[in-house]
Structure formats: structure tokens, C-alpha cells
Design a protein around this motif. Structure first.
Motif, PDB file in Angstrom:
ATOM      1  N   VAL A   1      35.682  42.325  44.779  1.00  0.00           N
ATOM      2  CA  VAL A   1      35.791  40.974  44.217  1.00  0.00           C
ATOM      3  C   VAL A   1      37.256  40.622  43.970  1.00  0.00           C
ATOM      4  CG1 VAL A   1      35.286  39.585  42.163  1.00  0.00           C
ATOM      5  CG2 VAL A   1      33.464  40.903  43.255  1.00  0.00           C
ATOM      6  N   ALA A   2      38.038  41.596  43.501  1.00  0.00           N
ATOM      7  CA  ALA A   2      39.468  41.346  43.294  1.00  0.00           C
ATOM      8  C   ALA A   2      40.160  40.982  44.600  1.00  0.00           C
ATOM      9  CB  ALA A   2      40.131  42.574  42.663  1.00  0.00           C
ATOM     10  N   ASP A   3      39.808  41.668  45.684  1.00  0.00           N
ATOM     11  CA  ASP A   3      40.384  41.347  46.995  1.00  0.00           C
ATOM     12  C   ASP A   3      40.030  39.927  47.409  1.00  0.00           C
ATOM     13  OD1 ASP A   3      41.477  43.921  47.326  1.00  0.00           O
ATOM     14  OD2 ASP A   3      39.589  44.674  48.175  1.00  0.00           O
ATOM     15  N   LEU A   4      38.789  39.538  47.149  1.00  0.00           N
ATOM     16  CA  LEU A   4      38.332  38.204  47.534  1.00  0.00           C
ATOM     17  C   LEU A   4      39.098  37.126  46.770  1.00  0.00           C
ATOM     18  CD1 LEU A   4      36.191  36.768  49.304  1.00  0.00           C
ATOM     19  CD2 LEU A   4      34.658  36.840  47.322  1.00  0.00           C
TER      20      LEU A   4
ATOM     21  N   SER B   1      51.857  41.737  40.041  1.00  0.00           N
ATOM     22  CA  SER B   1      51.276  42.893  39.359  1.00  0.00           C
ATOM     23  C   SER B   1      51.080  42.586  37.876  1.00  0.00           C
ATOM     24  CB  SER B   1      52.194  44.107  39.526  1.00  0.00           C
ATOM     25  OG  SER B   1      51.697  45.214  38.824  1.00  0.00           O
ATOM     26  N   GLY B   2      49.906  42.910  37.372  1.00  0.00           N
ATOM     27  CA  GLY B   2      49.621  42.752  35.958  1.00  0.00           C
ATOM     28  C   GLY B   2      49.161  41.373  35.537  1.00  0.00           C
ATOM     29  N   VAL B   3      49.147  40.417  36.465  1.00  0.00           N
ATOM     30  CA  VAL B   3      48.724  39.062  36.118  1.00  0.00           C
ATOM     31  C   VAL B   3      47.215  39.019  35.902  1.00  0.00           C
ATOM     32  CG1 VAL B   3      48.259  38.248  38.462  1.00  0.00           C
ATOM     33  CG2 VAL B   3      49.073  36.633  36.746  1.00  0.00           C
ATOM     34  N   ASP B   4      46.753  38.115  35.035  1.00  0.00           N
ATOM     35  CA  ASP B   4      45.316  37.872  34.924  1.00  0.00           C
ATOM     36  C   ASP B   4      44.867  37.161  36.199  1.00  0.00           C
ATOM     37  OD1 ASP B   4      42.803  37.593  33.019  1.00  0.00           O
ATOM     38  OD2 ASP B   4      43.080  35.670  34.048  1.00  0.00           O
ATOM     39  N   LEU B   5      43.998  37.805  36.950  1.00  0.00           N
ATOM     40  CA  LEU B   5      43.690  37.345  38.296  1.00  0.00           C
ATOM     41  C   LEU B   5      43.060  35.952  38.306  1.00  0.00           C
ATOM     42  CD1 LEU B   5      44.133  38.499  41.074  1.00  0.00           C
ATOM     43  CD2 LEU B   5      41.864  39.522  41.008  1.00  0.00           C
ATOM     44  N   LEU B   6      42.146  35.691  37.400  1.00  0.00           N
ATOM     45  CA  LEU B   6      41.495  34.387  37.393  1.00  0.00           C
ATOM     46  C   LEU B   6      42.443  33.278  36.952  1.00  0.00           C
ATOM     47  CD1 LEU B   6      37.826  34.941  36.165  1.00  0.00           C
ATOM     48  CD2 LEU B   6      38.610  34.147  38.401  1.00  0.00           C
ATOM     49  N   THR B   7      43.297  33.558  36.005  1.00  0.00           N
ATOM     50  CA  THR B   7      44.280  32.562  35.590  1.00  0.00           C
ATOM     51  C   THR B   7      45.207  32.222  36.741  1.00  0.00           C
ATOM     52  OG1 THR B   7      44.220  33.352  33.310  1.00  0.00           O
ATOM     53  CG2 THR B   7      46.129  32.051  33.950  1.00  0.00           C
ATOM     54  N   TRP B   8      45.638  33.256  37.467  1.00  0.00           N
ATOM     55  CA  TRP B   8      46.476  33.044  38.655  1.00  0.00           C
ATOM     56  C   TRP B   8      45.738  32.237  39.711  1.00  0.00           C
ATOM     57  CZ3 TRP B   8      45.349  35.013  43.562  1.00  0.00           C
ATOM     58  CH2 TRP B   8      46.342  34.855  44.526  1.00  0.00           C
TER      59      TRP B   8
ATOM     60  N   ASP C   1      36.131  45.401  40.682  1.00  0.00           N
ATOM     61  CA  ASP C   1      36.016  46.428  41.715  1.00  0.00           C
ATOM     62  C   ASP C   1      34.661  46.406  42.420  1.00  0.00           C
ATOM     63  OD1 ASP C   1      34.474  47.339  39.627  1.00  0.00           O
ATOM     64  OD2 ASP C   1      35.357  49.354  39.567  1.00  0.00           O
ATOM     65  N   ALA C   2      33.821  45.413  42.098  1.00  0.00           N
ATOM     66  CA  ALA C   2      32.517  45.314  42.762  1.00  0.00           C
ATOM     67  C   ALA C   2      32.715  45.007  44.247  1.00  0.00           C
ATOM     68  CB  ALA C   2      31.675  44.220  42.108  1.00  0.00           C
ATOM     69  N   PRO C   3      31.939  45.635  45.128  1.00  0.00           N
ATOM     70  CA  PRO C   3      32.095  45.384  46.567  1.00  0.00           C
ATOM     71  C   PRO C   3      31.595  44.003  46.963  1.00  0.00           C
ATOM     72  CG  PRO C   3      30.213  46.804  46.170  1.00  0.00           C
ATOM     73  CD  PRO C   3      30.894  46.630  44.835  1.00  0.00           C
ATOM     74  N   VAL C   4      32.149  43.491  48.060  1.00  0.00           N
ATOM     75  CA  VAL C   4      31.709  42.222  48.652  1.00  0.00           C
ATOM     76  C   VAL C   4      31.051  42.576  49.983  1.00  0.00           C
ATOM     77  CG1 VAL C   4      32.410  39.933  49.464  1.00  0.00           C
ATOM     78  CG2 VAL C   4      33.609  40.998  47.532  1.00  0.00           C
ATOM     79  N   PRO C   5      29.720  42.705  50.028  1.00  0.00           N
ATOM     80  CA  PRO C   5      29.061  43.214  51.237  1.00  0.00           C
ATOM     81  C   PRO C   5      29.328  42.395  52.493  1.00  0.00           C
ATOM     82  CG  PRO C   5      27.550  43.232  49.363  1.00  0.00           C
ATOM     83  CD  PRO C   5      28.762  42.487  48.920  1.00  0.00           C
TER      84      PRO C   5
ATOM     85  N   PHE D   1      32.975  28.946  43.262  1.00  0.00           N
ATOM     86  CA  PHE D   1      33.566  30.262  43.535  1.00  0.00           C
ATOM     87  C   PHE D   1      34.002  30.922  42.228  1.00  0.00           C
ATOM     88  CE2 PHE D   1      37.410  32.809  44.008  1.00  0.00           C
ATOM     89  CZ  PHE D   1      37.031  33.735  44.969  1.00  0.00           C
ATOM     90  N   ARG D   2      34.712  30.155  41.398  1.00  0.00           N
ATOM     91  CA  ARG D   2      35.227  30.726  40.149  1.00  0.00           C
ATOM     92  C   ARG D   2      34.085  31.199  39.250  1.00  0.00           C
ATOM     93  NH1 ARG D   2      36.898  30.996  35.131  1.00  0.00           N
ATOM     94  NH2 ARG D   2      39.138  31.232  34.680  1.00  0.00           N
ATOM     95  N   GLU D   3      33.052  30.406  39.169  1.00  0.00           N
ATOM     96  CA  GLU D   3      31.911  30.779  38.336  1.00  0.00           C
ATOM     97  C   GLU D   3      31.291  32.086  38.814  1.00  0.00           C
ATOM     98  OE1 GLU D   3      27.638  28.947  36.732  1.00  0.00           O
ATOM     99  OE2 GLU D   3      28.861  27.818  38.160  1.00  0.00           O
ATOM    100  N   ALA D   4      31.223  32.245  40.139  1.00  0.00           N
ATOM    101  CA  ALA D   4      30.593  33.448  40.689  1.00  0.00           C
ATOM    102  C   ALA D   4      31.386  34.709  40.380  1.00  0.00           C
ATOM    103  CB  ALA D   4      30.415  33.298  42.197  1.00  0.00           C
ATOM    104  N   VAL D   5      32.724  34.601  40.376  1.00  0.00           N
ATOM    105  CA  VAL D   5      33.543  35.799  40.182  1.00  0.00           C
ATOM    106  C   VAL D   5      33.937  36.021  38.722  1.00  0.00           C
ATOM    107  CG1 VAL D   5      34.460  35.675  42.524  1.00  0.00           C
ATOM    108  CG2 VAL D   5      35.726  34.592  40.656  1.00  0.00           C
ATOM    109  N   ALA D   6      33.742  34.999  37.873  1.00  0.00           N
ATOM    110  CA  ALA D   6      34.268  35.067  36.506  1.00  0.00           C
ATOM    111  C   ALA D   6      33.718  36.250  35.722  1.00  0.00           C
ATOM    112  CB  ALA D   6      33.982  33.761  35.771  1.00  0.00           C
ATOM    113  N   ASP D   7      32.446  36.535  35.884  1.00  0.00           N
ATOM    114  CA  ASP D   7      31.820  37.608  35.102  1.00  0.00           C
ATOM    115  C   ASP D   7      31.575  38.872  35.929  1.00  0.00           C
ATOM    116  OD1 ASP D   7      31.694  36.007  32.792  1.00  0.00           O
ATOM    117  OD2 ASP D   7      29.854  35.047  33.504  1.00  0.00           O
TER     118      ASP D   7
END
Length: 257
Positions: free
Chosen positions: A43-46, A81-88, A32-36, A22-28
Motif C-alpha cells: 500500500v505504501a508503494d501504491l 524520508s520520514g514524511v507522513d505518507l498520506l499528508t504528502w 505494508d499490506a500487499p496490493v495483489p 483512493f485516499r479513503e481506501a488507503v487511509a486505514d
């Protein structure tokens, strides 16, 4: 080892495999890309959703009681708010895996399904939560890889023995009949009775005799991965080999995990 210990190791193996995928897929990916496969989500929501669920489960799963938590809203664990999403997300994931690894699967723990109220439920649930959202993430960013057949077969069974009996379904509830599902790559079969009261019952195929009248009115055959994805509404049933009254299959759909 007890059956629950075996199942714990099976589920943790899935969680340890699918989390990094999962992490690899979202890392790059663009956040704001949609998740169909999850309409309206980015992607951020996911990433946020999966981390929130991890945080919610980590808070209550080790309490040693079966009472419902006072607040079951996962959004209490939304990223600051403001956190690095992947680190979190990394922190949420690592804390959950470490906690689930440390817990006895037979420890009492609340859950929302008609299942034994033990930690074993959450070992399995967190594996499949991660699996289905790994597929979502890959589908949104790269070519989605099929789900491992053994993990997917267990995922099909979880939909049938937990999600649907708990009323977490998005299909029609006014259909009656018996639906058969066959995972051709792992030689597993399930029979599900759609009842007149809107409920469902998973029939024990091991105790049914060849002479029993199953009265199947619909059958779907395919890989365990395609079956699981179809039940979650990620792919259409038209990917499967269908027969009978295919409308009944819609009654087995659950929603976004």
C-alpha cells in the motif's frame, strides 16, 4: 465550449471523485499490506507511486512546450524520508488538481503517446491513473467498486488509442486479426486491428459500413468497467462474454499504470 474544454471537465470530474476514494481506501490500511493487483507492491508503494506521478506531471505540464522533459523519471518526486505518507499524498494531489484546473486544455504540452501534444492528454491521463489505482487500493483493502461506466469507457478508449499505439503493451505482438470489444452498459463498441508488424490500429466504427468485411476473430462483451480492468490486467477475460480466438485478447493488455 470546445470539445477539449468539455473533455477537461469530464476528466477533472473523474479526478475529483476518484482521488478522495483512493485516499479513503488507503487511509486505514497497513502500509505494508500487499496490493495483489500490482504484484510486489505494498500500500505504501501504491501511495508513493501515485504521488510521484502527480509530482512529475505537475512539474512539466504547464511549460507551454512540446519538448520532452529532460528527466522523465517520476521517482525524482518520491516522498521524503520520514514524511507522513498520506499528508504528502494530499499535497501532491491537491497541487495537481489545482494546476490542471487552471490550464487551458489546448496549451502545448509534451506526452509519450501518438496524440496531440496538449494539456488535454494529461487531464485524461491523470484521471485514469487515479481511477485504476483507486481500484487497486480498494482491491487490497476492501471490496473494490466498479469503475463508473462513462469513465471506464473512456479508459478503454485510452488504452486503445494511446497505450497500445505507443508500444506500452504486455501482451504478445505476433498475433494478427481484428478484435471487437463491446461495453454493454454504455452501448460502445471498438474494433482493433492487430497488424503483422506488431502494431495496432483502432478502427473508426462510425465510418464502417454494414457491408464492410470486419473479419473479427475475437469478441469480448461486458461492462465498461470489466473491459477496462481486463485490458489493464486487473481481472481475467473470463469475466466477459467471449467468442472467437480469445488468444487475440491478450494482445490488448497493457501493464500497471
Amino acid at each position: 465550449m470546445s470539445a477539449n474544454v468539455d473533455k477537461k471537465e469530464f476528466s477533472l470530474a473523474a479526478l475529483r471523485t476518484e482521488g478522495p476514494a483512493f485516499r479513503e481506501a488507503v487511509a486505514d490500511a497497513a502500509l505494508d499490506a500487499p496490493v495483489p493487483s500490482c504484484p510486489g507492491w505494498s500500500v505504501a508503494d501504491l501511495i508513493g507511486h501515485l504521488g510521484e506521478v502527480y509530482g512529475f506531471v505537475a512539474e512539466h505540464v504547464g511549460r507551454g512546450v512540446t519538448s520532452r522533459p529532460e528527466d522523465t523519471a517520476p521517482d525524482r518526486f518520491a516522498p521524503p524520508s520520514g514524511v507522513d505518507l498520506l499528508t504528502w499524498w494530499d499535497d501532491q494531489y491537491q497541487k495537481l488538481v489545482a494546476l490542471l484546473d487552471s490550464l487551458d486544455p489546448e496549451l502545448p504540452a509534451w506526452n509519450w503517446a501518438p496524440q496531440s501534444k496538449t494539456v488535454a492528454f494529461w487531464h485524461r491521463r491523470m484521471a485514469h491513473e487515479t481511477i485504476i489505482h483507486r481500484w487497486d487500493a480498494q482491491f487490497a483493502t476492501i471490496n473494490a467498486e466498479p469503475i463508473d461506466p462513462k469513465f471506464a469507457a473512456d479508459g478503454v478508449e485510452e488504452v486503445l488509442d494511446s497505450w497500445l499505439p505507443a508500444g506500452r503493451r504486455r501482451g504478445p505482438t505476433d498475433l494478427v486479426g481484428i478484435v471487437g470489444l463491446c461495453a454493454t452498459d454504455v452501448e460502445r463498441e471498438w474494433l482493433v486491428r492487430l497488424r503483422a508488424d506488431g502494431g495496432v490500429a483502432l478502427l473508426d466504427t462510425d465510418t464502417l459500413l454494414d457491408t464492410d468485411e470486419h473479419h473479427e476473430r475475437a469478441m469480448a462483451r461486458g461492462t465498461a468497467s470489466d473491459l477496462m480492468l481486463a485490458l489493464y490486467g486487473r481481472v481475467g477475460y473470463d469475466l466477459l462474454e467471449l467468442s472467437g480466438d480469445v488468444r487475440l485478447l491478450e494482445a490488448l493488455r497493457t501493464g500497471c499504470a
